[in-house]
Design a protein around this motif. Structure first.
Motif, PDB file in Angstrom:
ATOM      1  N   HIS A 167      12.228  23.793   0.044  1.00 21.64           N
ATOM      2  CA  HIS A 167      11.860  22.703   0.944  1.00 21.64           C
ATOM      3  C   HIS A 167      12.392  22.944   2.349  1.00 21.64           C
ATOM      4  N   ALA A 168      12.219  24.182   2.811  1.00 19.18           N
ATOM      5  CA  ALA A 168      12.707  24.547   4.136  1.00 19.18           C
ATOM      6  C   ALA A 168      12.058  23.705   5.220  1.00 19.18           C
ATOM      7  N   GLU A 169      10.885  23.168   4.934  1.00 19.11           N
ATOM      8  CA  GLU A 169      10.194  22.352   5.944  1.00 19.11           C
ATOM      9  C   GLU A 169      10.941  21.065   6.239  1.00 19.11           C
ATOM     10  N   ARG A 170      11.895  20.686   5.368  1.00 20.21           N
ATOM     11  CA  ARG A 170      12.634  19.441   5.561  1.00 20.21           C
ATOM     12  C   ARG A 170      13.888  19.627   6.406  1.00 20.21           C
ATOM     13  N   LEU A 171      14.296  20.860   6.655  1.00 19.28           N
ATOM     14  CA  LEU A 171      15.556  21.129   7.331  1.00 19.28           C
ATOM     15  C   LEU A 171      15.332  21.426   8.806  1.00 19.28           C
ATOM     16  N   GLY A 172      16.355  21.147   9.621  1.00 20.81           N
ATOM     17  CA  GLY A 172      16.296  21.443  11.044  1.00 20.81           C
ATOM     18  C   GLY A 172      16.493  22.920  11.310  1.00 20.81           C
ATOM     19  N   LEU A 173      16.120  23.338  12.505  1.00 20.64           N
ATOM     20  CA  LEU A 173      16.195  24.756  12.859  1.00 20.64           C
ATOM     21  C   LEU A 173      17.622  25.285  12.813  1.00 20.64           C
ATOM     22  N   SER A 174      18.560  24.546  13.392  1.00 21.95           N
ATOM     23  CA  SER A 174      19.937  25.036  13.423  1.00 21.95           C
ATOM     24  C   SER A 174      20.503  25.170  12.014  1.00 21.95           C
ATOM     25  N   GLN A 175      20.167  24.230  11.138  1.00 20.04           N
ATOM     26  CA  GLN A 175      20.661  24.310   9.765  1.00 20.04           C
ATOM     27  C   GLN A 175      20.048  25.502   9.041  1.00 20.04           C
ATOM     28  N   LEU A 176      18.762  25.747   9.243  1.00 19.90           N
ATOM     29  CA  LEU A 176      18.130  26.919   8.640  1.00 19.90           C
ATOM     30  C   LEU A 176      18.781  28.208   9.142  1.00 19.90           C
ATOM     31  N   HIS A 177      19.078  28.242  10.432  1.00 19.75           N
ATOM     32  CA  HIS A 177      19.699  29.441  11.006  1.00 19.75           C
ATOM     33  C   HIS A 177      21.099  29.655  10.433  1.00 19.75           C
ATOM     34  N   GLN A 178      21.857  28.571  10.274  1.00 21.66           N
ATOM     35  CA  GLN A 178      23.195  28.686   9.695  1.00 21.66           C
ATOM     36  C   GLN A 178      23.126  29.181   8.256  1.00 21.66           C
ATOM     37  N   LEU A 179      22.204  28.628   7.490  1.00 15.66           N
ATOM     38  CA  LEU A 179      22.061  29.052   6.095  1.00 15.66           C
ATOM     39  C   LEU A 179      21.661  30.519   6.017  1.00 15.66           C
ATOM     40  N   ARG A 180      20.714  30.915   6.819  1.00 14.07           N
ATOM     41  CA  ARG A 180      20.265  32.309   6.806  1.00 14.07           C
ATOM     42  C   ARG A 180      21.409  33.260   7.128  1.00 14.07           C
ATOM     43  N   GLY A 181      22.351  32.793   7.924  1.00  8.83           N
ATOM     44  CA  GLY A 181      23.482  33.636   8.300  1.00  8.83           C
ATOM     45  C   GLY A 181      24.439  33.958   7.165  1.00  8.83           C
ATOM     46  N   ARG A 182      24.242  33.344   5.996  1.00  9.14           N
ATOM     47  CA  ARG A 182      25.109  33.667   4.848  1.00  9.14           C
ATOM     48  C   ARG A 182      24.728  35.002   4.225  1.00  9.14           C
TER      49      ARG A 182
ATOM     50  N   LEU B 296       1.812  21.547   5.231  1.00  8.03           N
ATOM     51  CA  LEU B 296       2.837  21.445   6.252  1.00  8.03           C
ATOM     52  C   LEU B 296       2.364  20.544   7.385  1.00  8.03           C
ATOM     53  N   SER B 297       3.260  19.716   7.892  1.00  7.71           N
ATOM     54  CA  SER B 297       2.951  18.954   9.097  1.00  7.71           C
ATOM     55  C   SER B 297       2.995  19.913  10.291  1.00  7.71           C
ATOM     56  N   PRO B 298       2.352  19.557  11.398  1.00  4.55           N
ATOM     57  CA  PRO B 298       2.401  20.436  12.577  1.00  4.55           C
ATOM     58  C   PRO B 298       3.819  20.740  13.035  1.00  4.55           C
ATOM     59  N   ARG B 299       4.714  19.739  12.991  1.00  2.00           N
ATOM     60  CA  ARG B 299       6.098  19.959  13.427  1.00  2.00           C
ATOM     61  C   ARG B 299       6.818  20.910  12.480  1.00  2.00           C
ATOM     62  N   ALA B 300       6.627  20.738  11.170  1.00  2.00           N
ATOM     63  CA  ALA B 300       7.266  21.632  10.202  1.00  2.00           C
ATOM     64  C   ALA B 300       6.734  23.052  10.360  1.00  2.00           C
ATOM     65  N   ARG B 301       5.432  23.180  10.577  1.00  2.00           N
ATOM     66  CA  ARG B 301       4.851  24.509  10.776  1.00  2.00           C
ATOM     67  C   ARG B 301       5.470  25.185  12.006  1.00  2.00           C
ATOM     68  N   GLN B 302       5.695  24.397  13.047  1.00  2.00           N
ATOM     69  CA  GLN B 302       6.296  24.946  14.265  1.00  2.00           C
ATOM     70  C   GLN B 302       7.733  25.395  14.008  1.00  2.00           C
TER      71      GLN B 302
END
Length: 687
Positions: free
Chosen positions: A562-577, A595-601
């Motif tokens: 459900h990555a579409e539910r998370l903010g960009l900074s949180q996704l970036h922090q998680l990916r950094g693990r 996907l909503s347009p915002r989530a797709r972006q």
């Protein structure tokens, strides 16, 4: 200008209770909105407007439309039923008839309304059983000498229970009547072409033209005032710090040199530059207040250890505070690895340790026997005293409130403060809103780190993904599987961590899988994390507790549900693990279509870039500064009108404006701070 509703007329610096109708009860309701004086009403701006100036022919009305009409009362008829009501037929000059329905027949209506009288109404048009109608519209009798059609937009103000829009309009009328009293600190410093503060406020409250949007000069003028006030508050706090004395932490640097010789890698040039900036700060008697920004994996912890070693070598204690117990334990574990060869030890103070451990550790801190301690908020609880606290290091500072920082700083005699964050903040924004801090940026990653490949995948391909996971596990590598929730939620339709854990155990019965989430007892959570670190567990199913700081070099694949539910900074922090070892690493973002347009972006941004500053900027654009800077969760100052991304051009001129005002009109600077920040600026001893 509007007339004053108080008698005698009030002044802008009068308490809000000077206005007619505002007693102690209403005043208490206004306090959370930052309104205690009449002037505060001027800066409580409308959140939206309605245009009631144009009259609409009743015969042309459509359901769902908000409209103003003028007509004659044809008849008034009460209707009985489960809920008594009154129906009024209103006819206009073109033969149209509109029904008005009221559930409350108040005194003025009973005594004044009768067939033949003319009535002005505004409301939402609805379809009714007998044609179009309005339910409880706003109204005025239109055949009296005082009636006039609205000549400006009708404002609507943010409100609280018990305070109507009629109240707000009357009160702001009273405040606007005193606009000539208003002090405009920036008036003489701005170039020609800027509107005055008075004209800007009047336009925003009582616009006679169109709706003043974000780019409207009036709104830009207030945004500039607000940003300058925040910057001035930071500068004032910074200057106040210079009157305090901090311990001078000078040392030859032998501890740091011994650690450098033992490291299996060489610090980057960016790390060494920031370490040098910190060493110089620690050697001064003025308290250091430095914010270190570094992208995920840039080596902020090593920079903090270099500062720690200088403080310890100078004979002082260091407290390191992390936002969670997991991260505090991991920080402590890493410190022990680095400090033990130097014959130094670090304590760990957490809420869940035994009474004896706590008693012994607190005693060692009070006596000075223990020089370094890690922990969470337990570091500043009552009863924890330090013999010679010289340096406080706070990791992920936006997760701590101002009061928490204040309490920790009070444990020492004005110790130095080092703040670390993996949330990159654009420089112009940091220089304006964090002007009380010196800024250091670790702008390079250690050599040899392979960029993480990011893949966006619909969750309909889960079986294909699990097959791919088998090949990763066969190569001896480990996998994170991240879920945003612990339990099922029918409302959000999110796959929960517990369900994912069960599904993976069923699909991969021969694989050792662990589960970690925030509701587990601390000791179980820590043991399961440790099992993953040592490789005992091959897959770790976790909530976002592993977002920041957890370091497992053997993990080369991360799946985020459900990555579409998370903010960009949180996704970036998680990916950094992942991507912390030599192997090529991958982050798979699972989403649930459509996907909503915002989530797709958002997903497109995170897939295309690994630049933390670029991602942080996009996050600001999409979500606003509150969440990125942590102002909502920490109680820091919030912006009411300005937007740091939208108003970036204003940020460029704010520092010069602030410096000029402090130099030429220090009293006026205090007025600006009080106007925009009220009583929230008592942070001079926090840093």
């Amino acid at each position: 200008m509007p007339h004053c509703v108080a008698s005698p007329c009030v002044r802008l610096d009068s308490p809000i209770t000077a206005l007619r109708g505002i007693g102690p009860t209403l005043a208490a309701r206004l306090t959370p909105l930052g309104i205690s004086r009449v002037e505060d009403l001027l800066f409580h701006l409308p959140s939206r407007y309605q245009d009631r100036r144009q009259l609409h022919a009743i015969g042309q009305l459509r359901p769902g439309q908000e409209a103003a009409v003028l007509g004659e009362i044809l008849h008034i008829r009460p209707q009985s039923g489960r809920r008594p009501q009154w129906c009024v037929a209103l006819g206009d000059d073109r033969g149209g008839v509109l029904r008005l329905r009221f559930f409350h027949w108040v005194g003025a209506m009973r005594s004044q309304w009768r067939p033949g009288r003319r009535l002005w109404c505004f409301g939402e048009v609805r379809g009714g059983a007998f044609g179009l109608e309005m339910v409880h519209p706003e109204w005025q009798l239109a055949d009296g000498p005082d009636f006039c059609l609205p000549d400006r937009l009708t404002p609507f103000y943010p409100s609280v229970a018990g305070i109507t829009q009629t109240h707000w309009r009357a009160w702001t009328d009273a405040a606007l009547a005193q606009l000539d009293e208003l002090v405009d600190p920036l008036a003489e410093l701005l170039p020609a072409g800027w509107p005055s503060l008075k004209d800007s406020l009047y336009r925003l409250h009582r616009s006679e033209e169109g709706v003043p949007g974000d780019a409207d000069p009036a709104r830009q003028r207030l945004a500039l005032d607000e940003l300058t006030a925040h910057h001035l508050a930071m500068l004032r706090e910074r200057r106040a710090q210079r009157h305090f004395s901090a311990p001078v932490l000078t040392a030859p640097g032998s501890y740091w040199e011994r650690l450098r010789q033992a490291l299996p890698f060489a610090p980057t040039a960016a790390q060494l530059r920031v370490i040098d900036e910190i060493r110089q700060d620690l050697g001064l008697s003025a308290p250091m207040r430095r914010l270190v920004q570094g992208d995920v994996g840039s080596g902020k912890t090593l920079v903090a250890v270099a500062a720690l070693l200088q403080a310890v070598e100078a004979g002082y204690q260091v407290a390191l505070m992390a936002p969670t117990e997991i991260l505090a334990r991991q920080l402590h574990h890493r410190l022990e690895d680095w400090l033990q060869p130097l014959d130094l030890r670090a304590g760990l103070l957490l809420g869940g340790i035994s009474a004896k451990e706590r008693r012994d550790l607190i005693g060692a801190l009070a006596s000075g026997e223990l020089a370094v301690v890690c922990g969470t908020q337990a570091l500043f609880q009552e009863g924890v005293e330090y013999a010679r606290l010289g340096l406080v290091i706070i990791d992920e500072q936006h997760r701590f409130g101002v009061e928490q920082r204040r309490r920790l700083m009070a444990k020492g005699s004005m110790p130095h403060l080092l703040i670390l964050t993996a949330t990159p903040i654009p420089r112009t924004l940091a220089m304006t809103l964090y002007a009380d801090l010196d800024l250091s940026i670790i702008d390079a990653l250690p050599p040899g780190r392979t960029p993480v490949t990011t893949v966006v995948m619909p969750d309909t391909r889960r079986s294909e993904l699990i097959a791919r996971m088998r090949s990763v596990l066969a190569e001896g590598r480990q996998i994170y599987w991240v879920c945003p929730l612990i339990e099922n939620s029918e409302l959000l339709e999110l796959q929960a961590a517990e369900d994912s854990y069960a599904e993976l155990c069923h699909a991969l019965p021969d694989i050792r899988i662990g589960l970690v989430h925030g509701r587990l007892p601390a000791e179980i959570k820590q043991q399961r994390m440790q099992d993953f670190v040592t490789g005992t567990t091959q897959i770790l199913v976790a909530t976002t507790v592993i977002e920041v700081g957890v370091d497992v070099p053997g993990a080369s694949l991360m799946v985020i549900e459900h990555a579409e539910r998370l903010g960009l900074s949180q996704l970036h922090q998680l990916r950094g693990r992942v991507g912390r070892g030599a192997e090529q690493s991958t982050c798979i973002l699972l989403y649930r279509p459509p996907l909503s347009p915002r989530a797709r972006q958002r997903l497109a941004v995170i897939r295309s870039s690994s630049d933390g500053f670029f991602i942080a900027r996009k996050d600001l654009e999409m979500r606003g500064p509150g969440e990125l800077l942590g102002v909502r969760q920490s109680g820091e100052r919030t912006l009411r009108i300005a937007d740091p991304i939208r108003d970036e051009a204003l940020l460029e001129i704010v520092p010069d404006l602030g410096e000029n005002l402090l130099r030429t009109q220090p009293e006026a600077a205090a007025v600006l701070i009080r106007r925009w920040l009220g009583g929230t600026v008592a942070y001079g001893d926090v840093g």
